[in-house]
Every structure is written in C-alpha cells, then in structure tokens.
Design a protein around this motif. Structure first.
Motif, PDB file in Angstrom:
ATOM      1  N   THR A 175      63.858 -70.367  50.027  1.00  0.00           N
ATOM      2  CA  THR A 175      63.471 -69.401  51.114  1.00  0.00           C
ATOM      3  C   THR A 175      64.689 -69.098  51.936  1.00  0.00           C
ATOM      4  OG1 THR A 175      62.532 -70.987  52.516  1.00  0.00           O
ATOM      5  CG2 THR A 175      61.017 -69.781  51.165  1.00  0.00           C
ATOM      6  N   HIS A 176      64.719 -68.150  52.601  1.00  0.00           N
ATOM      7  CA  HIS A 176      66.086 -67.901  53.484  1.00  0.00           C
ATOM      8  C   HIS A 176      65.648 -67.147  54.817  1.00  0.00           C
ATOM      9  CE1 HIS A 176      66.094 -64.106  51.923  1.00  0.00           C
ATOM     10  NE2 HIS A 176      67.068 -63.775  52.713  1.00  0.00           N
ATOM     11  N   ALA A 177      66.137 -67.459  55.768  1.00  0.00           N
ATOM     12  CA  ALA A 177      66.097 -66.680  57.099  1.00  0.00           C
ATOM     13  C   ALA A 177      67.554 -66.489  57.827  1.00  0.00           C
ATOM     14  CB  ALA A 177      65.243 -67.746  57.775  1.00  0.00           C
ATOM     15  N   ASP A 178      67.509 -65.536  58.381  1.00  0.00           N
ATOM     16  CA  ASP A 178      68.905 -64.926  58.988  1.00  0.00           C
ATOM     17  C   ASP A 178      68.611 -65.219  60.801  1.00  0.00           C
ATOM     18  OD1 ASP A 178      70.148 -64.362  56.661  1.00  0.00           O
ATOM     19  OD2 ASP A 178      69.074 -62.564  56.599  1.00  0.00           O
ATOM     20  N   SER A 179      69.605 -66.038  61.309  1.00  0.00           N
ATOM     21  CA  SER A 179      69.343 -65.990  62.834  1.00  0.00           C
ATOM     22  C   SER A 179      70.720 -66.348  63.387  1.00  0.00           C
ATOM     23  CB  SER A 179      68.410 -67.172  63.040  1.00  0.00           C
ATOM     24  OG  SER A 179      68.343 -67.616  64.204  1.00  0.00           O
ATOM     25  N   ASN A 180      71.265 -65.443  64.575  1.00  0.00           N
ATOM     26  CA  ASN A 180      72.425 -65.601  64.996  1.00  0.00           C
ATOM     27  C   ASN A 180      73.803 -65.747  64.180  1.00  0.00           C
ATOM     28  OD1 ASN A 180      73.787 -65.956  67.580  1.00  0.00           O
ATOM     29  ND2 ASN A 180      73.516 -68.199  67.483  1.00  0.00           N
ATOM     30  N   LYS A 181      73.676 -64.947  63.223  1.00  0.00           N
ATOM     31  CA  LYS A 181      74.949 -64.758  62.585  1.00  0.00           C
ATOM     32  C   LYS A 181      75.340 -65.877  61.628  1.00  0.00           C
ATOM     33  CE  LYS A 181      77.956 -62.471  66.089  1.00  0.00           C
ATOM     34  NZ  LYS A 181      79.096 -62.487  66.805  1.00  0.00           N
TER      35      LYS A 181
ATOM     36  N   ILE B 163      75.173 -64.380  43.834  1.00  0.00           N
ATOM     37  CA  ILE B 163      75.075 -63.480  44.941  1.00  0.00           C
ATOM     38  C   ILE B 163      75.294 -61.900  44.494  1.00  0.00           C
ATOM     39  CG2 ILE B 163      76.502 -63.171  47.216  1.00  0.00           C
ATOM     40  CD1 ILE B 163      77.317 -66.117  46.975  1.00  0.00           C
ATOM     41  N   SER B 164      74.483 -61.126  44.785  1.00  0.00           N
ATOM     42  CA  SER B 164      74.764 -59.684  44.400  1.00  0.00           C
ATOM     43  C   SER B 164      75.390 -58.675  45.500  1.00  0.00           C
ATOM     44  CB  SER B 164      73.551 -59.036  43.955  1.00  0.00           C
ATOM     45  OG  SER B 164      72.603 -59.183  45.058  1.00  0.00           O
ATOM     46  N   ALA B 165      75.425 -58.928  46.629  1.00  0.00           N
ATOM     47  CA  ALA B 165      76.368 -58.245  47.523  1.00  0.00           C
ATOM     48  C   ALA B 165      76.627 -59.144  48.867  1.00  0.00           C
ATOM     49  CB  ALA B 165      75.090 -57.137  47.838  1.00  0.00           C
ATOM     50  N   PRO B 166      77.601 -58.566  49.521  1.00  0.00           N
ATOM     51  CA  PRO B 166      78.455 -57.434  49.335  1.00  0.00           C
ATOM     52  C   PRO B 166      79.541 -57.604  48.094  1.00  0.00           C
ATOM     53  CG  PRO B 166      79.109 -58.523  51.169  1.00  0.00           C
ATOM     54  CD  PRO B 166      77.813 -59.277  50.594  1.00  0.00           C
ATOM     55  N   LYS B 167      80.377 -56.801  47.915  1.00  0.00           N
ATOM     56  CA  LYS B 167      81.131 -56.920  46.736  1.00  0.00           C
ATOM     57  C   LYS B 167      82.424 -57.928  47.063  1.00  0.00           C
ATOM     58  CE  LYS B 167      84.226 -54.376  43.633  1.00  0.00           C
ATOM     59  NZ  LYS B 167      84.910 -52.925  43.121  1.00  0.00           N
ATOM     60  N   TYR B 168      82.799 -57.912  48.469  1.00  0.00           N
ATOM     61  CA  TYR B 168      83.746 -58.932  48.693  1.00  0.00           C
ATOM     62  C   TYR B 168      83.243 -59.815  49.927  1.00  0.00           C
ATOM     63  CZ  TYR B 168      86.758 -55.486  46.397  1.00  0.00           C
ATOM     64  OH  TYR B 168      87.086 -54.617  45.673  1.00  0.00           O
ATOM     65  N   PHE B 169      83.498 -60.891  49.961  1.00  0.00           N
ATOM     66  CA  PHE B 169      83.059 -61.907  50.968  1.00  0.00           C
ATOM     67  C   PHE B 169      83.713 -63.213  50.844  1.00  0.00           C
ATOM     68  CE2 PHE B 169      80.222 -62.387  46.999  1.00  0.00           C
ATOM     69  CZ  PHE B 169      80.342 -63.999  47.057  1.00  0.00           C
ATOM     70  N   LYS B 170      83.615 -63.997  51.748  1.00  0.00           N
ATOM     71  CA  LYS B 170      84.330 -65.175  52.161  1.00  0.00           C
ATOM     72  C   LYS B 170      83.661 -65.907  53.215  1.00  0.00           C
ATOM     73  CE  LYS B 170      88.871 -67.430  52.821  1.00  0.00           C
ATOM     74  NZ  LYS B 170      90.443 -67.333  52.941  1.00  0.00           N
ATOM     75  N   ARG B 171      82.836 -66.744  53.221  1.00  0.00           N
ATOM     76  CA  ARG B 171      82.242 -67.545  54.092  1.00  0.00           C
ATOM     77  C   ARG B 171      82.097 -68.804  53.915  1.00  0.00           C
ATOM     78  NH1 ARG B 171      78.214 -63.168  55.118  1.00  0.00           N
ATOM     79  NH2 ARG B 171      79.482 -61.377  54.283  1.00  0.00           N
TER      80      ARG B 171
ATOM     81  N   GLY C  32      79.554 -64.994  60.696  1.00  0.00           N
ATOM     82  CA  GLY C  32      80.472 -64.054  61.450  1.00  0.00           C
ATOM     83  C   GLY C  32      79.782 -62.928  61.914  1.00  0.00           C
ATOM     84  N   ASP C  33      80.569 -61.555  62.042  1.00  0.00           N
ATOM     85  CA  ASP C  33      79.982 -60.330  62.285  1.00  0.00           C
ATOM     86  C   ASP C  33      79.925 -59.462  61.000  1.00  0.00           C
ATOM     87  OD1 ASP C  33      80.461 -60.685  64.858  1.00  0.00           O
ATOM     88  OD2 ASP C  33      82.541 -60.357  65.013  1.00  0.00           O
ATOM     89  N   ASN C  34      79.583 -60.307  59.693  1.00  0.00           N
ATOM     90  CA  ASN C  34      79.311 -59.655  58.748  1.00  0.00           C
ATOM     91  C   ASN C  34      77.550 -59.501  58.381  1.00  0.00           C
ATOM     92  OD1 ASN C  34      81.983 -59.414  57.431  1.00  0.00           O
ATOM     93  ND2 ASN C  34      82.100 -61.668  57.827  1.00  0.00           N
ATOM     94  N   GLN C  35      77.404 -58.832  57.396  1.00  0.00           N
ATOM     95  CA  GLN C  35      75.949 -58.772  56.885  1.00  0.00           C
ATOM     96  C   GLN C  35      75.611 -59.917  56.166  1.00  0.00           C
ATOM     97  OE1 GLN C  35      73.393 -56.569  57.743  1.00  0.00           O
ATOM     98  NE2 GLN C  35      75.074 -55.690  59.307  1.00  0.00           N
ATOM     99  N   PRO C  36      74.576 -60.657  56.256  1.00  0.00           N
ATOM    100  CA  PRO C  36      74.059 -61.805  55.309  1.00  0.00           C
ATOM    101  C   PRO C  36      74.382 -61.444  53.814  1.00  0.00           C
ATOM    102  CG  PRO C  36      72.513 -61.396  56.934  1.00  0.00           C
ATOM    103  CD  PRO C  36      73.315 -60.020  56.934  1.00  0.00           C
ATOM    104  N   LEU C  37      74.698 -62.235  53.146  1.00  0.00           N
ATOM    105  CA  LEU C  37      74.786 -62.308  51.671  1.00  0.00           C
ATOM    106  C   LEU C  37      73.577 -62.120  51.130  1.00  0.00           C
ATOM    107  CD1 LEU C  37      77.195 -65.363  51.091  1.00  0.00           C
ATOM    108  CD2 LEU C  37      78.127 -62.863  51.228  1.00  0.00           C
ATOM    109  N   THR C  38      73.593 -61.248  50.027  1.00  0.00           N
ATOM    110  CA  THR C  38      72.066 -60.879  49.146  1.00  0.00           C
ATOM    111  C   THR C  38      72.472 -62.021  48.217  1.00  0.00           C
ATOM    112  OG1 THR C  38      72.266 -58.788  49.895  1.00  0.00           O
ATOM    113  CG2 THR C  38      70.969 -59.246  47.821  1.00  0.00           C
TER     114      THR C  38
END
Length: 413
Positions: free
Chosen positions: A218-224, A245-253, A297-303
């Motif tokens: 399970t996953h949860a998003d909180s405070n970046k 990981i299906s989205a976004p196309k470019y990421f580095k976390r 960071g300031d990015n949308q969470p990974l899918t």
C-alpha cells in the motif's frame, strides 16, 4: 561373578542405546521445520537449491540448516559459494582504501568495488593464521554512512601449505555498494593481516534470483514524501525489489529502504530511482515487512503499478547416497554453525554437478527415526515406549543381580 559383570555390561549397553535414541530424537525435534529432498538416482555430489519458503524458516545466518538421512544422522555440506576457483589469472584485486573510523573497535579492511556490479561473494587473501575470528561486512557508497550486509562470518583457519598465505571466500546477500568494509571482532587481541580482496571474473556476471510469492503493498503520499508499506507472508530473505513505475516519463528520486521487525525500523539501503535505469533495489533484509520512503521534492508522486521481490539463489553442496532419502531441517534458534571436514575437500567438487530441489516446508512434528503418517503424531507414544523399556531393563537388572548374588552366597556357605 563373571556372569554378573557380563549382565551389567549388557544392560549398560542397552541403556546407552536407548539414551542415544532419545538424544537423537530430541535433537531432530529441536528443528521446527523440515522439507523432503528430491530423491537422487545415483551416489555423488549434488547442488541443493534452497527455495525462499525454506530460507524464510532458517536463521539470518542460515547456521541452523541441516541435512538429515533416514537414520536421523546429519550429512555434511558446504555452501555452493565456497567452491574454489581454478583459474588464478581471473582474479580481480580491489583497491584498498585507507579509512579507519573512531567507532571501529577492531581490525578493518576497506576495498573499492569499481566494477559497478552487484556482488554476493568476496575473496580475501590473508597471512597464514591458526586463530579463530569472526568478521562483519558493511557497505557504503560515500565512505560516510555504512550499512550492514552480513554479521558474524567465521574466518577459517589456514590449510597447511608452504606459501604462507591462504584464500577465504565471504558469501553474503547481493550488494552493489561501491565500498566494502571488513570489520574483525578482535578487540584486545592480536590482529590478523589482510593482503588482498577481490573477485574472480567468473562471478562478475548477473546474479540469479528467485521470485518471492504473495507480496502486498500500500502507499500513501504526505508532505512531499511517498511511503510504501510492503507486507510478505513470511520472514523472507529479500535481496532485490523491482519497482514498476509507469509515470511520469522522466524522474530522478532518492529512496530509502527500511526493514520493520516488531516496533524496530532499520534502514537497509539508500538508492536512486531514475527513469533511465531499471529501478532494481539491491540490498539484504530478512523480514516480513518493508517500508520504502521516496523523496518527491516539488514533483508529483510516482505512479507505481507493481512491486516484485526476489531472493538471490541459494545452494548447498553435499555428497548424497542414491539409496538414501534425505530431509532439510531448519528453525533451531540455539543451533551452532556446523563444522564439516568437507570444506577442506571443496577442490574435489566439479562445477557441473546436478541440481536438486526440495518439497514443501512443513512443521517438523515427527521424529525422523520413525516413519509415521503425516497426519498423525506418535511422539508421545514413542517417549512412553522408551520410558517403559528403560523401566523393564532396570527391573530385569535388579532381579538378575539378586539371583546371581544368592547363588554366590549359597556356594560360599
């Protein structure tokens, strides 16, 4: 009088036999789990594949694993990684790094793995020594933060030779750390001397893995930050996680992996998720629950559409009799690591030996010396029969002793 002594010796021998039977039965019962080995068709060396379900029942260091035959006797084995390599020209020496932290309480030896490959074996060359020591292996990517890989690895004593040095293999869960540190538990003792550390090119290849079943997350998003909670249905040894990981196309976390044991949370790896890589996380953990923490960071969470867990392939090598049946045993928290002579003859084992596996892991509710049906447990009856037999032997001994003593007294009178 000679007859009396003969009777006593006979009864002592029978009593010793039954006591031995009781001890063997007790020893077998101390292992909580067992699995039947695949029947072999001929006598010789075999490579025994250990499935994740069996490794999950063993201790972290797998020191409690045993192979037992139909008579309940333990059969010698070595870990497959302990087989020596014949071609000395293929040995790649790792550069030594001179780094000793104030917190290091014993001898340390740090090397750099420039191959960029995940390793599960490290060969070390030492000056001949006859002392016994244990080492811990830790890893780091920056020489600052160190993470545990394997603990309490015993160093073997040198085999007699005229070279003054010897090689030993350290086997451990697959790790891709750039730096490896060997910590020797020799505080207040004379240190041992390390000469080299490295790998054979035969091992500089992609490791083989076995999937671990029944993973839920399970996953949860909180405070970046994204938190992913992974639950397994047993205390599996996990050496790799693959994130789909299906989205976004470019990421580095950046991602941190924790293992959860009870209320204790321990970091076992720090890595980077990158859209240009395969997003495999390599580490070593033995737990039924893992926690992944991804800094967004300031990015949308990974899918993340799926997560797969794997164990590095684990093998034992043993000399098996084609006429015998064998079982694997594990789950004894008090068992000591076995010391078998077979390790001194590892160079007699060829690399292309056949591989066998084992059956389902079950609770070890029956004594191996007695072949009983799987759905019935006659353990209580067995113990009762042994106690009755010992009682009858004692009564017989007393009775025969009195009769012989009476006859001796009649003759003297």
């Amino acid at each position: 009088m000679m007859k009396l002594l003969k009777i006593r010796k006979t009864n002592i021998a029978l009593t010793a036999f039954f006591c031995g039977l009781m001890f063997t039965a007790s020893a077998q019962k101390s292992f909580k789990y067992g699995a039947a080995l695949q029947q072999v068709d001929s006598t010789g060396f075999y490579r025994i594949s250990l499935k994740p379900g069996f490794v999950a029942k063993a201790r972290n260091d797998m020191a409690d694993i045993r192979i037992a035959d139909t008579k309940g006797k333990f059969v010698p084995y070595i870990q497959a990684g302990s087989l020596p390599q014949k071609n000395q020209q293929s040995f790649v020496v790792f550069n030594r790094i001179d780094r000793h932290l104030p917190t290091d309480t014993g001898t340390t030896y740090v090397v750099e793995n420039k191959t960029g490959l995940a390793l599960d074996k490290l060969w070390i060359k030492l000056q001949n020594t006859a002392v016994q020591r244990k080492v811990n292996l830790v890893g780091s990517d920056d020489l600052q933060q160190w993470f545990a890989i394997q603990e309490s690895i015993p160093l073997q004593e040198a085999v007699q030779n005229s070279e003054g040095t010897y090689m030993q293999l350290l086997s451990f869960p697959a790790s891709s750390y750039r730096y490896l540190k060997i910590l020797v538990d020799d505080k207040n003792k004379t240190p041992i001397k390390f000469l080299q550390a490295g790998i054979y090119t035969e091992y500089a290849k992609t490791l083989a893995y076995t999937p671990i079943p029944s993973l839920q997350f399970t996953h949860a998003d909180s405070n970046k930050t994204t938190f992913i909670n992974i639950k397994l249905n047993d205390n599996y040894q996990v050496n790799k996680l693959h994130l789909n990981i299906s989205a976004p196309k470019y990421f580095k976390r950046n991602i941190t992996v924790y293992q959860i044991i009870g209320s204790y949370k321990e970091a076992v790896a720090e890595a980077e998720l990158n859209s240009t890589k395969n997003n495999d996380l390599l580490f070593s953990s033995k737990a039924s629950q893992l926690l992944l923490q991804i800094a967004n960071g300031d990015n949308q969470p990974l899918t993340i559409t799926g997560i797969d867990a794997y164990q590095t392939d684990q093998y034992l090598v043993s000399y098996l009799d084609g006429k015998q049946s064998y079982r694997l045993l594990a789950g004894d928290s008090t068992a000591q690591a076995p010391e078998y002579d077979l390790k001194f003859f590892a160079d007699s084992i060829k690399g292309n030996i056949p591989t066998i596996s084992h059956g389902a892991v079950v609770k070890n509710n029956t004594v191996l010396l007695v072949q009983t049906k799987a759905d019935k447990d006659y353990t209580v009856l067995i113990w009762l029969a042994i106690v009755i037999a010992l009682g009858l032997l004692l009564l017989l001994t007393l009775k025969m002793t009195k009769e012989v003593g009476k006859k001796v007294g009649d003759k003297n009178s």
